[in-house]
Enzyme design. Structure first.
Site, mmCIF file in Angstrom:
data_model
loop_
_atom_site.group_PDB
_atom_site.id
_atom_site.type_symbol
_atom_site.label_atom_id
_atom_site.label_comp_id
_atom_site.label_asym_id
_atom_site.label_seq_id
_atom_site.Cartn_x
_atom_site.Cartn_y
_atom_site.Cartn_z
ATOM 1 N N MET A 199 21.650 57.496 17.925
ATOM 2 C CA MET A 199 20.708 58.412 18.832
ATOM 3 C C MET A 199 20.377 59.640 17.840
ATOM 4 S SD MET A 199 22.480 60.671 21.990
ATOM 5 C CE MET A 199 23.685 59.378 22.453
ATOM 6 N N PRO A 200 19.035 59.542 17.450
ATOM 7 C CA PRO A 200 18.621 60.452 16.575
ATOM 8 C C PRO A 200 18.002 61.694 17.412
ATOM 9 C CG PRO A 200 17.620 58.392 16.000
ATOM 10 C CD PRO A 200 18.215 58.193 17.519
ATOM 11 N N TYR A 201 18.350 62.867 16.630
ATOM 12 C CA TYR A 201 17.748 63.986 17.316
ATOM 13 C C TYR A 201 17.135 64.611 16.307
ATOM 14 C CZ TYR A 201 17.935 69.075 18.506
ATOM 15 O OH TYR A 201 17.566 70.249 18.775
ATOM 16 N N LYS B 133 15.464 52.658 15.075
ATOM 17 C CA LYS B 133 16.249 53.351 16.297
ATOM 18 C C LYS B 133 15.473 53.248 17.548
ATOM 19 C CE LYS B 133 19.076 55.357 13.653
ATOM 20 N NZ LYS B 133 20.510 55.103 13.666
ATOM 21 N N PHE C 32 15.803 61.703 20.389
ATOM 22 C CA PHE C 32 15.517 63.040 21.273
ATOM 23 C C PHE C 32 14.658 63.839 20.353
ATOM 24 C CE2 PHE C 32 19.073 61.526 23.247
ATOM 25 C CZ PHE C 32 19.023 61.897 24.389
#
Length: 71
Positions: A1-3, A35, A41
């Protein structure tokens, strides 16, 4: 879950430009790292010029120095 948090100076970045950044960063993370775009996000923060510094100077003074170097 990249931010991913993108910070730019508050100088008229349009909603269309922000959408392009969000799409581009999401696409890059998908292509390079595999991803899932649905869990990526991207947040864009606009920062007032007086709150941004470069090289020990407020950004406006820094830019003035660059302009005088090229003149």
């Amino acid at each position: 879950m990249p931010y991913v948090n993108i910070k730019v100076t508050r100088e008229g970045v349009t909603p269309e430009q922000k959408a392009t950044l969000i799409h581009g960063v999401t696409d890059l993370l998908q292509r390079v790292l595999g991803k899932n775009p649905n869990t990526t996000f991207v947040v864009i923060d606009e920062v007032d010029l007086q709150d941004w510094g470069i090289g020990g100077l407020p950004v406006e003074q820094y830019r003035q120095g660059l302009t005088s170097q090229t003149s």
